[in-house]
Design a protein around this motif. Sequence first.
Motif, short mmCIF file in Angstrom:
data_model
loop_
_atom_site.label_atom_id
_atom_site.label_comp_id
_atom_site.label_asym_id
_atom_site.label_seq_id
_atom_site.Cartn_x
_atom_site.Cartn_y
_atom_site.Cartn_z
N GLY B 31 0.82 -1.22 0.00
CA GLY B 31 0.00 0.00 0.00
C GLY B 31 0.85 1.27 0.00
O GLY B 31 0.33 2.36 0.18
N SER B 32 2.15 1.12 -0.19
CA SER B 32 3.04 2.30 -0.26
C SER B 32 3.18 2.74 -1.71
O SER B 32 3.12 1.92 -2.62
CB SER B 32 4.42 1.97 0.29
OG SER B 32 4.33 1.55 1.63
N TYR B 33 3.40 4.05 -1.87
CA TYR B 33 3.69 4.53 -3.22
C TYR B 33 4.92 5.42 -3.18
O TYR B 33 5.35 5.87 -2.10
CB TYR B 33 2.48 5.21 -3.87
CG TYR B 33 1.95 6.44 -3.18
CD1 TYR B 33 1.18 6.36 -2.03
CD2 TYR B 33 2.19 7.72 -3.70
CE1 TYR B 33 0.68 7.51 -1.42
CE2 TYR B 33 1.68 8.86 -3.10
CZ TYR B 33 0.93 8.74 -1.95
OH TYR B 33 0.44 9.87 -1.35
N TYR B 34 5.51 5.66 -4.34
CA TYR B 34 6.86 6.22 -4.40
C TYR B 34 6.98 7.21 -5.56
O TYR B 34 6.26 7.11 -6.55
CB TYR B 34 7.88 5.10 -4.63
CG TYR B 34 7.80 3.97 -3.63
CD1 TYR B 34 8.62 3.92 -2.51
CD2 TYR B 34 6.86 2.94 -3.80
CE1 TYR B 34 8.53 2.89 -1.60
CE2 TYR B 34 6.76 1.90 -2.89
CZ TYR B 34 7.60 1.88 -1.79
OH TYR B 34 7.50 0.85 -0.89
N SER B 35 7.92 8.11 -5.38
CA SER B 35 8.28 9.01 -6.46
C SER B 35 9.81 8.99 -6.59
O SER B 35 10.52 8.85 -5.59
CB SER B 35 7.78 10.42 -6.14
OG SER B 35 8.35 11.35 -7.02
N LEU B 36 10.29 9.13 -7.79
CA LEU B 36 11.73 9.11 -8.04
C LEU B 36 12.19 10.49 -8.47
O LEU B 36 11.47 11.20 -9.18
CB LEU B 36 12.06 8.12 -9.17
CG LEU B 36 11.63 6.67 -8.98
CD1 LEU B 36 11.94 5.88 -10.24
CD2 LEU B 36 12.35 6.06 -7.78
#
Lengths: 229, 142
Positions: B31-36
């Motif tokens: 349920g985690s989301y990420y940005s690079l």
Amino acid sequence: MSQPTISVIIPVYNSECYLAAAIESVLRQSTPATEILVIDDGSSDGSIAITQRYAPLVHCYQQPHGGPGAARNLGVSVAQSELLAFLDADDLWLPDKLEHQLAHLQRHPEVDMVFGQVEQFVSPELAPDQQPAAPAQPIMAGLHVGAMLIRRHSFARVGAFATTWTIGEFIDWYGRAQTVGLQAAILPMVVMRRRLHQTNLTRRTQDRRSDYLQILKMRLDEKRGHKQD
Amino acid sequence: MNYRAIFRINEPEVIAEEIEGEVIILNFDSGSYYSLNENAMGIWRLLQAGYPSTAILGAWQAGCASDEEQVAAAFTTFMEQLQQERLIVPAALAAIPADAPLMTVMNPAEGLALQKFTDLQNLLLLDPIHDVDEMGWPHPAP
């Protein structure tokens, strides 16, 4: 103090297998709902006939197929009560769901919306090869539309569910609720049982799941204070 | 780390897309989301294309044009992060692109950043997935 009125909105799309159980879980509430609205989203199965069995306790509205967001929005537009609750047609409420949540809202006027814990269960009638794996975390803090009871005027501050998305519309809505500063409480007891069936999981492999990424991107832009077009 | 290793994006548990110049990654299992950041996006694209770590490191070092050891250390940390978050997993030898990976000039001062967000974790783990096809939800087994 008089008790506030509660409208329960159940969107349905071809859910004849599970709809009756969902409706009955609302009818069995220790604190009864004032009105129960089933919004049929263009079903072609026996969902409408099942709903009609519960008339006049349950009111049925129909719309051309537009997705769960559109169905919930129609429900909100016809609901008459001060408090709004939603239940998906494949899920179940525990009998004291409304009682606990109503008591909390009455004790805490500063709280806009109240949730509870959600227990996930594998739908028992499925054949072994159709059953999805049991969840790693069967009971979770239920930030789920079906576990929410919300004041109508608070809902109006956020606005309708987006109909742009085929999935993830509650994530979008909840993000907007946080942006406008709604206060949420999460009760420690289980209030809803979420049914796991094959469709919950197979949808993840389909193209439309990229809707989630669009919603998350919007959410990040909002957090960073970017201007949204 | 083993620079010869080949990793793949951990699909279907992980999905990612470049939207308006930003790579957004979602891990359905956590349920985690990420940005690079921009540098990391370059690495991610090469991972998606199937390049082995050694080729990606080479491209990253060439792009940075600064202290090789420092650049390698940043790369190792970043790759370990991706593995810890289960965004990439070891892959069997697969069709590796024949041409050498290209990377535009990087800004070594910015490093490789994976930003993690958990604010929607429970929402994402519990999101009701409905609106299926005309068959609706599955029928019980006969």
